[in-house]
Design an enzyme around this catalytic site. Structure first.
Site, PDB file in Angstrom:
ATOM      1  CE  LYS A 268      -0.354  -0.257   5.038  1.00 46.63           C
ATOM      2  NZ  LYS A 268      -1.079  -0.926   6.129  1.00 46.63           N
TER       3      LYS A 268
ATOM      4  CE1 TYR B 215      12.832  31.404   6.483  1.00 42.80           C
ATOM      5  CE2 TYR B 215      13.122  29.062   6.032  1.00 42.80           C
ATOM      6  CZ  TYR B 215      12.883  30.361   5.591  1.00 42.80           C
ATOM      7  OH  TYR B 215      12.699  30.594   4.260  1.00 42.80           O
TER       8      TYR B 215
END
Ligand SMILES: *Cc1c(COP(=O)(O)O)cnc(C)c1O
Length: 353
Positions: free
Chosen positions: A34, A251
């Site tokens: 999957k 950041y």
């Protein structure tokens, strides 16, 4: 020259890990592919695992693709069908499907075919996600047995604690009690149950994560389990910076140098699938040498410490995970699991096999 990030998929490691499953069980193997083969590529994974007895996935279109590529194994749809229009395709391509709810049984009434569907009746043995409650199983079983469209029925359940101390015993008891009433095939085990609880193997095991070479357990490594990592995420350093004490990185200046340092900027960020929440200190390997992430991961870049690696610089290879750096190590540092990291690699990252 393209941006240097890539994932490498080691198909021989997939073969090794499938072989490992065969060593552990005599049950049939339903390889779980999957989520695009846990992010490794559906067809690429199926090709390497072609010796499996079946493949399990979610999308009908994926199962159809496999059939059209010539795979003749059992192809199981783990959430079954979603609409009555799916049933004709399921019959045409001889797909097996999970039936987990009464509404799915009702949809069968709209299907005119005879004895063409193999179904896996899913029992909720304690996880409370998909499946019929134990008290509803006999009614569901009766409807399916009476239904002219149904060919074979397999009994299925899924464990919620197979990878933890609590284990499988209470759920296994529920399944065994139900199973004793019906002489049909059973399937319960995911990777963790397959490795730790032989009593859960039944007729079909459903390994996922172990095929991709990661351990389902927090306390046991893939290497200890005889598994080989399949996916390596790597990139290169595209810039270096010399820092003085007090300089900040990235950041929000989340990392601040307390001494002179040298750092590398790596062409890999959260838009490639690297976890944004990985903190300073998360391991990365530069030219095969251990080092650590510094500061916040940005969309397309992240920074690594090169202070102790004077040979490293622009062009150095950076392993984000895979090879000598277990994906489980990175996942634990980012407070997630290897499954999540594998599935998160984004489409812009090219694949090399
Ligand atoms: C994903 C899944 C598996 C495989 O689980 P792993 O922990 O990856 O081995 C097995 N069964 C079902 C129903 C699943 O959804």
């Amino acid at each position: 020259m393209p941006r240097p990030i890539q994932i490498y998929i080691d198909q021989s490691a997939l073969e090794n890990n499938l072989h490992r499953v065969r060593q552990v069980t005599s049950a049939r193997i339903m390889a779980v592919i999957k989520a695009n083969g846990y992010g490794h590529g559906l067809l690429r994974v199926a090709e390497a695992l072609a010796a499996a007895d079946g493949f399990a996935m979610l999308d009908i279109q994926d199962a159809v693709r496999l059939r059209e590529q010539g795979y003749r194994q059992t192809l199981l749809l783990l959430e079954g069908y979603f609409d009555k229009s799916d049933l004709a395709l399921i019959a045409e391509y001889n797909l097996s499907c999970v039936i987990h709810s009464q509404w799915q049984i009702q949809l069968l009434d709209a299907y005119p075919g005879r004895a063409t569907l193999d179904v896996w009746l899913k029992v909720n043995s304690g996880m409370h996600r998909l499946g019929f409650a134990p008290a509803q199983v006999s009614a569901a079983m009766e409807s399916l047995r009476r239904h002219p469209a149904i060919r074979e029925i397999t009994l299925m359940s899924h464990f919620s604690h197979a990878d933890e101390a609590r284990g499988v015993s209470s759920q296994l008891e529920v399944i065994n009690e139900i199973g004793a009433e019906y002489r049909i095939a059973r399937s319960m085990a995911n990777s963790a149950a397959l490795l730790r609880y032989p009593a859960t193997h039944g007729d079909w095991v459903r390994p996922g994560i172990m095929l991709y070479g990661a351990s389902p357990f927090a306390d046991t490594s893939a290497r200890q389990l005889g598994l080989k990592p399949v996916m390596t995420l790597s990139s290169r350093i595209i810039a270096t910076q010399d820092l003085s004490a007090g300089d900040e990185v990235g950041y929000a200046g989340q990392f601040r140098a307390d001494r002179a340092m040298r750092i590398g900027v790596v062409a890999c960020g959260y838009a490639d699938g690297y976890p944004r929440h990985a903190p300073t200190g998360t391991q990365l390997n530069v030219d095969g040498q251990k080092t650590q992430l510094l500061g916040r991961v940005s969309m397309d870049m992240l920074c690594v410490d090169l202070t102790h690696l004077p040979q490293a610089g622009e062009g150095s290879t950076v392993t984000l995970w895979g090879g000598d750096l277990p994906i489980e190590t990175v996942a634990a540092s980012a407070k997630t699991i290897s499954y999540d990291l594998m599935c998160a690699v984004t489409a812009r990252v090219p694949v090399r096999i």
